[in-house]
Design a protein around this motif. Structure first.
Motif, mmCIF file in Angstrom:
data_model
loop_
_atom_site.group_PDB
_atom_site.id
_atom_site.type_symbol
_atom_site.label_atom_id
_atom_site.label_comp_id
_atom_site.label_asym_id
_atom_site.label_seq_id
_atom_site.Cartn_x
_atom_site.Cartn_y
_atom_site.Cartn_z
ATOM 1 N N GLU A 36 45.768 23.916 45.674
ATOM 2 C CA GLU A 36 46.259 24.396 46.996
ATOM 3 C C GLU A 36 45.745 23.640 48.231
ATOM 4 O O GLU A 36 44.828 23.031 48.199
ATOM 5 N N ASP A 69 45.784 15.821 51.434
ATOM 6 C CA ASP A 69 45.640 17.080 52.329
ATOM 7 C C ASP A 69 44.777 16.468 53.445
ATOM 8 O O ASP A 69 45.213 16.799 54.681
ATOM 9 N N THR A 90 50.037 25.369 51.061
ATOM 10 C CA THR A 90 51.004 25.017 49.918
ATOM 11 C C THR A 90 50.291 24.809 48.526
ATOM 12 O O THR A 90 49.362 24.172 48.543
ATOM 13 N N ARG A 91 50.937 25.438 47.742
ATOM 14 C CA ARG A 91 50.308 25.014 46.214
ATOM 15 C C ARG A 91 51.229 24.191 45.829
ATOM 16 O O ARG A 91 52.558 24.146 45.490
ATOM 17 N N VAL A 92 50.504 23.229 45.411
ATOM 18 C CA VAL A 92 51.173 21.890 44.686
ATOM 19 C C VAL A 92 51.070 22.033 43.287
ATOM 20 O O VAL A 92 49.915 21.780 42.808
ATOM 21 N N PRO A 133 51.780 22.773 55.382
ATOM 22 C CA PRO A 133 52.702 23.456 55.144
ATOM 23 C C PRO A 133 53.536 22.774 53.938
ATOM 24 O O PRO A 133 53.584 21.422 53.906
ATOM 25 N N PRO A 134 54.503 23.336 53.211
ATOM 26 C CA PRO A 134 55.456 22.725 52.279
ATOM 27 C C PRO A 134 56.326 21.560 52.841
ATOM 28 O O PRO A 134 56.286 20.437 52.171
ATOM 29 N N GLU A 135 56.904 21.723 53.903
ATOM 30 C CA GLU A 135 57.685 20.723 54.535
ATOM 31 C C GLU A 135 56.826 19.271 54.662
ATOM 32 O O GLU A 135 57.286 18.050 54.556
ATOM 33 N N GLU A 145 60.979 22.192 48.390
ATOM 34 C CA GLU A 145 60.339 22.600 47.075
ATOM 35 C C GLU A 145 60.101 21.740 46.170
ATOM 36 O O GLU A 145 59.105 21.972 45.276
ATOM 37 N N LEU A 167 56.586 22.582 45.067
ATOM 38 C CA LEU A 167 55.874 23.055 46.195
ATOM 39 C C LEU A 167 56.184 24.325 46.524
ATOM 40 O O LEU A 167 57.391 24.750 46.707
ATOM 41 N N THR A 168 55.354 25.288 46.580
ATOM 42 C CA THR A 168 55.442 26.753 46.979
ATOM 43 C C THR A 168 54.452 27.146 48.093
ATOM 44 O O THR A 168 53.322 26.623 48.157
ATOM 45 N N PRO A 169 55.024 27.933 49.024
ATOM 46 C CA PRO A 169 54.161 28.254 50.284
ATOM 47 C C PRO A 169 52.813 29.265 49.527
ATOM 48 O O PRO A 169 52.923 29.893 48.689
#
Length: 159
Positions: free
Chosen positions: A25, A151, A114-116, A29-31, A84, A107-109
């Motif tokens: 994580e 990150d 974000t969880r990568v 954010p995912p974007e 995603e 990628l998920t919120p």
């Protein structure tokens, strides 16, 4: 010597004989993470320490990647669905042993970040598969370090 690998599709990320999956994580954010992966290809060398050169090819439909130690890849982007999924297939490499290789970044919120999840899907000669299995811990460490560095990089650009 460069070798052409077997052309496979995105489904190979789920069906490959060898799949290594890692997740971490991050605060971004995912974007924002997606843009760093899919749109800022040259930036990969700034946060993924194994990457010495990354550049888009074919108007973004492919990538050229060089790693420390001299390994080279010519890749085709299989999917770039913001925010995603970003996935690519290795078409040509000078690495010994691989027959097919796909990498998928999902990628998920997760909370405010974000969880990568990175899936390294491969097929190849028995020594290649064994080397990957034995190198799993090292690949996991490289992934964690890269995503942590990404990150930090993204946080500095948001500040």
């Amino acid at each position: 010597m460069a070798r052409r690998l077997r052309p496979v599709g995105l489904d190979f990320a789920e069906t490959a004989p060898l799949r290594l999956v890692f997740a971490r994580e991050v605060a971004a954010p995912p974007e924002v993470v997606f843009r760093a992966l899919a749109e800022d290809v040259p930036g990969w060398s700034e946060w993924f320490s194994a990457v010495t050169l990354a550049r888009p090819t074919g108007d973004g439909a492919g990538r050229e990647i060089r790693l420390r130690g001299g390994t080279r890849f010519q890749e085709t982007v299989l999917v770039a669905e913001a925010p995603e999924v970003y996935a690519y297939r290795v078409d040509v490499s000078n690495a010994p042993g691989p027959r097919a290789l796909v990498e998928e970044w999902r990628l998920t919120p997760a909370g405010k970040g974000t969880r990568v999840q990175w899936t390294f899907a491969a097929d190849g000669a028995a020594p290649f598969r064994l080397a990957l299995k034995l190198g799993r811990a090292g690949l996991g460490r490289a992934f964690r370090q890269a995503v942590t560095a990404l990150d930090r990089r993204l946080a500095s650009t948001r500040a």
